[in-house]
Write a protein that holds these residues in place. Structure first.
Motif, PDB file in Angstrom:
ATOM      1  N   VAL A  69       0.970  -1.035   0.163  1.00 38.31           N
ATOM      2  CA  VAL A  69      -0.276  -0.019  -0.046  1.00 38.31           C
ATOM      3  C   VAL A  69       0.941   0.969   0.062  1.00 38.31           C
ATOM      4  O   VAL A  69       0.726   2.123  -0.742  1.00 38.31           O
ATOM      5  CB  VAL A  69      -0.621   0.171   1.241  1.00 38.31           C
ATOM      6  CG1 VAL A  69      -1.715   1.357   1.254  1.00 38.31           C
ATOM      7  CG2 VAL A  69      -2.055  -1.043   1.069  1.00 38.31           C
ATOM      8  N   ALA A  70       1.941   1.119   0.886  1.00 33.25           N
ATOM      9  CA  ALA A  70       2.810   2.426   0.978  1.00 33.25           C
ATOM     10  C   ALA A  70       3.437   2.597  -0.400  1.00 33.25           C
ATOM     11  O   ALA A  70       3.589   3.799  -0.843  1.00 33.25           O
ATOM     12  CB  ALA A  70       3.839   2.058   1.950  1.00 33.25           C
ATOM     13  N   GLU A  71       3.994   1.566  -1.046  1.00 35.33           N
ATOM     14  CA  GLU A  71       4.525   1.743  -2.627  1.00 35.33           C
ATOM     15  C   GLU A  71       3.735   2.287  -3.488  1.00 35.33           C
ATOM     16  O   GLU A  71       4.280   3.205  -4.252  1.00 35.33           O
ATOM     17  CB  GLU A  71       5.063   0.343  -2.966  1.00 35.33           C
ATOM     18  CG  GLU A  71       6.152  -0.406  -2.358  1.00 35.33           C
ATOM     19  CD  GLU A  71       6.433  -1.631  -2.827  1.00 35.33           C
ATOM     20  OE1 GLU A  71       5.874  -2.073  -3.467  1.00 35.33           O
ATOM     21  OE2 GLU A  71       7.429  -2.200  -2.180  1.00 35.33           O
ATOM     22  N   GLY A  72       2.196   2.109  -3.372  1.00 32.92           N
ATOM     23  CA  GLY A  72       1.441   2.636  -4.123  1.00 32.92           C
ATOM     24  C   GLY A  72       1.222   3.990  -3.929  1.00 32.92           C
ATOM     25  O   GLY A  72       1.110   4.931  -4.905  1.00 32.92           O
ATOM     26  N   VAL A  73       1.138   4.603  -2.632  1.00 38.54           N
ATOM     27  CA  VAL A  73       1.110   5.851  -2.345  1.00 38.54           C
ATOM     28  C   VAL A  73       2.168   6.586  -2.908  1.00 38.54           C
ATOM     29  O   VAL A  73       2.075   8.057  -3.346  1.00 38.54           O
ATOM     30  CB  VAL A  73       0.925   5.977  -0.717  1.00 38.54           C
ATOM     31  CG1 VAL A  73       0.877   7.473  -0.375  1.00 38.54           C
ATOM     32  CG2 VAL A  73      -0.430   5.418  -0.318  1.00 38.54           C
ATOM     33  N   VAL A  74       3.358   6.129  -2.496  1.00 37.17           N
ATOM     34  CA  VAL A  74       4.635   6.763  -3.048  1.00 37.17           C
ATOM     35  C   VAL A  74       4.780   6.838  -4.430  1.00 37.17           C
ATOM     36  O   VAL A  74       4.908   7.917  -5.034  1.00 37.17           O
ATOM     37  CB  VAL A  74       5.916   6.039  -2.370  1.00 37.17           C
ATOM     38  CG1 VAL A  74       7.146   6.526  -3.040  1.00 37.17           C
ATOM     39  CG2 VAL A  74       5.738   6.132  -1.121  1.00 37.17           C
ATOM     40  N   ARG A  75       4.371   5.895  -5.260  1.00 36.25           N
ATOM     41  CA  ARG A  75       4.384   5.887  -6.541  1.00 36.25           C
ATOM     42  C   ARG A  75       3.411   6.960  -7.249  1.00 36.25           C
ATOM     43  O   ARG A  75       3.705   7.638  -8.194  1.00 36.25           O
ATOM     44  CB  ARG A  75       3.923   4.573  -7.269  1.00 36.25           C
ATOM     45  CG  ARG A  75       4.040   4.443  -8.749  1.00 36.25           C
ATOM     46  CD  ARG A  75       4.064   2.908  -9.020  1.00 36.25           C
ATOM     47  NE  ARG A  75       2.784   2.304  -8.678  1.00 36.25           N
ATOM     48  CZ  ARG A  75       2.413   1.316  -7.782  1.00 36.25           C
ATOM     49  NH1 ARG A  75       3.606   1.024  -7.183  1.00 36.25           N
ATOM     50  NH2 ARG A  75       1.562   0.876  -7.327  1.00 36.25           N
ATOM     51  N   THR A  76       2.154   7.147  -6.632  1.00 38.71           N
ATOM     52  CA  THR A  76       1.291   8.127  -7.097  1.00 38.71           C
ATOM     53  C   THR A  76       1.280   9.616  -6.591  1.00 38.71           C
ATOM     54  O   THR A  76       0.702  10.489  -6.775  1.00 38.71           O
ATOM     55  CB  THR A  76      -0.299   7.737  -6.988  1.00 38.71           C
ATOM     56  OG1 THR A  76      -0.564   7.634  -5.357  1.00 38.71           O
ATOM     57  CG2 THR A  76      -0.334   6.384  -7.770  1.00 38.71           C
TER      58      THR A  76
END
Length: 237
Positions: free
Chosen positions: A214-221
């Motif tokens: 989930v954190a990777e998705g937030v950072v990516r976007t």
């Protein structure tokens, strides 16, 4: 249940629990001339047990006991001491096991229990002739059983430690991206670090995904497109 055949295995499998049980059974037969065969079992406080035997006809003797909970193996585990029968022909205990043993030609038996760190091992010795086998049980065979059980316990602790180290390494690798994602959530919602982490955790639970993913998705976007969802999870924002 498993019958472990007596043919060589690759070296990579030589230290598996089943292989160690096989060695215990095989070496026990070699150490006791009066013994015609042996069966070893292992359970680690769970519902599943593994069985190895020096001959395929002996494996069902353990299977029937573990299935019905009646026989020398369950009795030995209950009392924590060797359980023997000098002549199954005159034995009045364990009717199901007794009938199968006599059908297999077994007249005498003894079962030794071993416990260490939640692991339960049993070693059953069989003879085609009536007579006591408890002397064999108290010999080097008992020492061998203790050593094998101790090794199984050590191996389990070792693998548990490796799993813990792997979990810690995974946590350390994922920590930076979780911190970055928390910073983004703090910026979007104008909240503190603790609240931001709580929002990420809620996202993880709702999506049934790992927190790091989930954190990777937030950072990516960079949080774009997630404003409404983040705000819904933090109403005070």
């Amino acid at each position: 249940m498993l019958y472990e055949p007596e043919h060589p295995r690759p070296e990579s499998e030589s230290a598996t629990p089943v292989r160690m049980l096989s060695r215990l059974a095989e070496q026990s037969v070699r150490c006791a001339p009066a013994v015609c065969g042996a069966v070893a079992t292992i359970a680690d406080s769970g519902p599943d047990s593994r069985v190895t035997a020096t001959h395929p006809d002996l494996a069902p003797l353990a299977s029937v006991q573990l299935a019905c909970g009646d026989g020398p193996i369950p009795t030995a585990l209950d009392v924590g001491a060797p359980v023997d029968s000098e002549d199954l022909l005159t034995e009045d205990r364990w009717p199901g096991y007794r009938a199968l043993a006599l059908e297999s030609g077994v007249r005498a038996c003894v079962t030794l229990p071993f416990r260490r760190s939640g692991i339960e091992v049993t070693l059953s010795l069989y003879s085609f002739r009536p007579g006591p086998l408890d002397e064999a049980a108290r010999s080097v065979i008992g020492i061998l059983g203790e050593e094998i059980t101790a090794r199984l316990a050590r191996d389990r602790r070792y693998h548990a430690a490796l799993a813990e180290v792997e979990q810690l390494e995974t946590a350390l690798r994922s920590r930076p991206v979780i911190d970055q994602a928390s910073g983004i959530v703090m910026h979007v919602l104008g909240c503190g670090a603790e609240d931001a982490f709580g929002v990420l955790r809620s996202l993880s639970q709702r999506a049934n995904r790992k927190l790091s993913e989930v954190a990777e998705g937030v950072v990516r976007t960079k949080g774009r497109g997630l404003e409404d969802e983040l705000a819904a999870l933090h109403p005070s924002a």
